[in-house]
Design a protein around this motif. Sequence first.
Motif, short mmCIF file in Angstrom:
data_model
loop_
_atom_site.label_atom_id
_atom_site.label_comp_id
_atom_site.label_asym_id
_atom_site.label_seq_id
_atom_site.Cartn_x
_atom_site.Cartn_y
_atom_site.Cartn_z
N ILE A 3 0.86 -1.19 0.00
CA ILE A 3 0.00 0.00 0.00
C ILE A 3 0.90 1.23 0.00
CG2 ILE A 3 -1.74 1.30 1.27
CD1 ILE A 3 -2.68 -1.34 2.48
N ARG A 4 0.79 2.01 -1.04
CA ARG A 4 1.58 3.24 -1.13
C ARG A 4 0.75 4.48 -0.82
NH1 ARG A 4 3.53 -0.07 -5.27
NH2 ARG A 4 5.78 -0.49 -5.15
N ILE A 14 -10.28 5.91 15.86
CA ILE A 14 -9.80 4.78 15.08
C ILE A 14 -9.23 5.23 13.74
CG2 ILE A 14 -10.42 2.57 14.03
CD1 ILE A 14 -10.43 2.56 17.07
N GLY A 15 -9.94 6.11 13.04
CA GLY A 15 -9.46 6.57 11.74
C GLY A 15 -8.11 7.26 11.84
N THR A 16 -7.96 8.12 12.82
CA THR A 16 -6.69 8.82 12.99
C THR A 16 -5.58 7.87 13.42
OG1 THR A 16 -7.88 10.85 13.58
CG2 THR A 16 -5.55 10.76 14.13
N SER A 17 -5.91 6.88 14.24
CA SER A 17 -4.91 5.90 14.64
C SER A 17 -4.43 5.09 13.44
CB SER A 17 -5.48 4.96 15.72
OG SER A 17 -5.75 5.67 16.92
N VAL A 18 -5.34 4.71 12.56
CA VAL A 18 -4.96 4.01 11.32
C VAL A 18 -4.03 4.89 10.49
CG1 VAL A 18 -5.80 3.15 9.10
CG2 VAL A 18 -7.00 2.54 11.21
N ALA A 19 -4.41 6.16 10.34
CA ALA A 19 -3.61 7.08 9.54
C ALA A 19 -2.22 7.28 10.14
CB ALA A 19 -4.34 8.42 9.42
N LEU A 20 -2.14 7.40 11.45
CA LEU A 20 -0.84 7.57 12.10
C LEU A 20 0.05 6.34 11.89
CD1 LEU A 20 -1.95 9.20 15.48
CD2 LEU A 20 -0.57 10.30 13.71
N VAL A 27 3.58 5.64 4.09
CA VAL A 27 2.43 5.62 3.19
C VAL A 27 1.90 7.04 3.08
CG1 VAL A 27 0.08 4.73 2.85
CG2 VAL A 27 1.84 3.25 3.84
N THR A 28 1.57 7.46 1.88
CA THR A 28 0.97 8.78 1.68
C THR A 28 -0.51 8.69 2.04
OG1 THR A 28 2.52 9.30 -0.10
CG2 THR A 28 0.51 10.63 0.06
N VAL A 29 -0.90 9.43 3.09
CA VAL A 29 -2.25 9.33 3.62
C VAL A 29 -3.02 10.63 3.37
CG1 VAL A 29 -3.65 8.92 5.67
CG2 VAL A 29 -1.45 7.75 5.41
#
Length: 298
Positions: A3-4, A14-20, A27-29
């Motif tokens: 995953i790039r 949860i969303g922010t934890s995944v992104a962090l 990974v470019t988020v």
Amino acid sequence: MTIRTLAVVGTGLIGTSVALAASRHRVTVYLADRDESALRAAAARGAGRPELPPHPVDLAVLAVPPSQIAPVLAQQQARGLARTYTDVASVKARPEREILATAPDPSSYVGGHPMAGRERSGPLAARAELFRDRPWVLTPTRFTTKPAFDRALGLITLCGGIPRVMRARAHDDAVALTSHAPHLLASLMAARLRDGPVPAARLAGQGLRDVTRIARGDSRLWGDIVESNAAAVADVLTRLHEELAGVLTALYDLAEPDGDGPGPETRGKSRHTLVDLLERGIAGVGELSDDRPDGTAP
């Protein structure tokens, strides 16, 4: 599958934890959220870019309440946000039914649920290590493609989770017992503090704090979760209600003074009811992996 690029829709805990976690692996988020303050807070923490990607990303993570998964997926697929999609909602069967009925492309989606969280909510409570060594359930449908499934597995690897594959209904029955009903019970116990004797809360020890800790969760989110899994939660609470009725009978028997209430045989049975419950509780706690001597999951 590598995953790039990643998009996270919903910048709560949860969303922010995944992104962090993904950002730590370069990974470019890209981040999206209707709540501008939450979006800015997540971006300020280094979770990603608060903008839409210029091209479809490898994977989009829908970090929204269960009732919003299907409409948000349809919206983002129509926009062409990503090649594949997953979510992190704690209810799977109802969103799956809605997605199969309404999504433009259900084959590019696989349901997901990381079994991790905190009593605090929002992007400021997020942690990149939140999912480390925690189970992360995937619930593919018969339409889910291999690329979608493999990218979801790749995300779990990035976040340090442990993948588990389940059917949506089996997942919901399990979390009704292990998460959703306990949250309601914690709320019921915590709510009693408002109606109890005035000094009661001042005398609270660690036991009560442990029991009520999760009652601090976001009430709107948890209302959505429980409603989306209402039947399974009701089944768990019905069985608890039946057992609680027996415990109440035993307690009222034992509360009567000797000679004024039930005879010795009845009181003996009531004592056995209470001890049996306590012993079964000890055995049940032993089923939790953290309490097994070898630390293994049951």
